[in-house]
Write a protein that holds these residues in place. Structure first.
Motif, PDB file in Angstrom:
ATOM      1  N   VAL A 163       0.760  -1.222   0.093  1.00  0.00           N
ATOM      2  CA  VAL A 163       0.073  -0.005  -0.003  1.00  0.00           C
ATOM      3  C   VAL A 163       0.881   1.214   0.156  1.00  0.00           C
ATOM      4  O   VAL A 163       0.749   1.985  -0.952  1.00  0.00           O
ATOM      5  CB  VAL A 163      -0.741   0.056   1.094  1.00  0.00           C
ATOM      6  CG1 VAL A 163      -1.664   1.148   1.271  1.00  0.00           C
ATOM      7  CG2 VAL A 163      -1.886  -1.075   1.245  1.00  0.00           C
ATOM      8  N   LEU A 164       1.965   1.264   0.742  1.00  0.00           N
ATOM      9  CA  LEU A 164       2.577   2.590   1.034  1.00  0.00           C
ATOM     10  C   LEU A 164       3.994   2.113   1.322  1.00  0.00           C
ATOM     11  O   LEU A 164       4.191   0.933   2.001  1.00  0.00           O
ATOM     12  CB  LEU A 164       2.338   3.510   2.306  1.00  0.00           C
ATOM     13  CG  LEU A 164       0.932   4.200   1.908  1.00  0.00           C
ATOM     14  CD1 LEU A 164       0.597   5.038   3.436  1.00  0.00           C
ATOM     15  CD2 LEU A 164       1.159   5.244   1.042  1.00  0.00           C
ATOM     16  N   MET A 194      -4.367   8.074   6.026  1.00  0.00           N
ATOM     17  CA  MET A 194      -4.259   7.872   4.777  1.00  0.00           C
ATOM     18  C   MET A 194      -5.720   7.798   3.991  1.00  0.00           C
ATOM     19  O   MET A 194      -6.388   6.900   4.582  1.00  0.00           O
ATOM     20  CB  MET A 194      -3.571   6.760   4.455  1.00  0.00           C
ATOM     21  CG  MET A 194      -3.167   6.621   3.019  1.00  0.00           C
ATOM     22  SD  MET A 194      -2.841   4.703   2.789  1.00  0.00           S
ATOM     23  CE  MET A 194      -4.342   3.830   2.751  1.00  0.00           C
ATOM     24  N   LYS A 199      -4.284   7.431  -1.636  1.00  0.00           N
ATOM     25  CA  LYS A 199      -3.033   6.994  -0.876  1.00  0.00           C
ATOM     26  C   LYS A 199      -2.511   8.610  -0.143  1.00  0.00           C
ATOM     27  O   LYS A 199      -1.362   8.521   0.105  1.00  0.00           O
ATOM     28  CB  LYS A 199      -2.134   6.501  -1.529  1.00  0.00           C
ATOM     29  CG  LYS A 199      -2.491   5.119  -2.569  1.00  0.00           C
ATOM     30  CD  LYS A 199      -2.840   4.272  -1.440  1.00  0.00           C
ATOM     31  CE  LYS A 199      -3.327   2.768  -2.086  1.00  0.00           C
ATOM     32  NZ  LYS A 199      -2.253   2.107  -3.146  1.00  0.00           N
TER      33      LYS A 199
END
Length: 281
Positions: A163-164, A194, A199
């Motif tokens: 995701v990140l 977030m 995102k």
């Protein structure tokens, strides 16, 4: 002139009263016995009215195979010490449906809430130190932080995806999913939010130490912990108040749980081998 001064004074008093009303107070209620060895995370199950405690039971390293989940009553009495056994350096937990998810360094274990048995394990390729869990119950997404690799992962239908990664993430630990936002406790002491769709990251608060646990009190108010022994209250405007500091006594404050119905905060003390309950009323 006097009337204006009087009104101004009254406004200051009212503002002070409002500010006072917005704060919280932690009042000790109970503490478990020390059979909970190295408790790292407390998860409240409001449906069953019990607590699940992830006990590392030793050193929080990859080689630890003696971790377990304990089942504890809302009164602090241990219902079943080893509800789930054979786990590896357990930390963050989350509930989705009739299953509980818990991190194991480089994988996530899926546990039956009915029996405590391990149903599945989901390896995360390249993971170094999976830590906390937060769950989007509507979409069935299990979010996981990797503190040593500054990443956030998502597991959907058993499949992990990144995701990140990287800056501004720095040793992320605590996670919380609330109001369609993923809150991230950063290692630099900032509380981030977030938007899963874009995102995009927003800083909600900063100035604390590395954030371990996050719970929501409602109306954009949060309680967060530092592992070393500090408990912070975060107000909607981002202001923070240190509400508890047991660092001098070397009593840790790891990944907390919160019961909204009883307004009770549950703090795992890690090497102190207990869970402490505090009333926020």
């Amino acid at each position: 002139m006097r009337k204006t001064f009087f009104i101004a004074c009254m406004n200051l008093v009212a503002c002070a009263a409002i500010a006072q009303a917005q704060t919280i107070h932690l009042k000790p209620v109970w503490e478990t016995d020390t059979t909970l060895r190295t408790p790292e995370c407390v998860l409240v199950d409001p449906a069953k009215k019990v607590l699940y405690v992830a006990c590392i039971n030793g050193n929080p390293t990859l080689q630890n195979k003696g971790s377990y989940l304990a089942k504890v009553g809302m009164d602090g009495k241990v219902i079943k010490l080893k509800f789930t056994e054979g786990l590896n350096s357990t930390k963050g937990m989350g509930i989705l449906g009739d299953k509980l998810y818990v991190t194991e360094m480089n994988q996530v274990a899926e546990v039956s809430l009915a029996t405590g048995k391990i149903l599945n394990r989901y390896p995360v390729a390249g993971a170094k130190f999976l830590n906390d869990i937060a769950i989007d119950t509507k979409k069935g997404i299990v979010y996981v932080s990797d503190s040593d690799d500054s990443k956030v992962w998502a597991i959907t239908n058993g499949k992990p995806s990144l995701v990140l990664s990287g800056s501004p993430l720095k040793g992320p630990n605590g996670l919380l999913f609330e109001n369609n936002q993923l809150l991230i406790g950063n290692g630099d002491g900032s509380l981030l939010s977030m938007d899963p769709a874009t995102k995009k990251l927003t800083t909600l608060a900063k100035g604390m130490g590395g954030i371990d646990g996050i719970v929501a009190l409602g109306n954009k108010k949060y309680v967060v912990t530092e592992w070393a022994g500090k408990v912070w209250y975060v107000q909607p405007d981002g202001k923070t108040e240190l509400k508890l500091d047991t660092s001098k006594e070397k009593i840790n404050s790891a990944d907390i749980g919160y019961s909204a119905s009883s307004q009770m905060l549950f703090v795992p003390t890690f090497f102190h081998n207990t869970v402490k309950a505090y009333s926020l009323k």
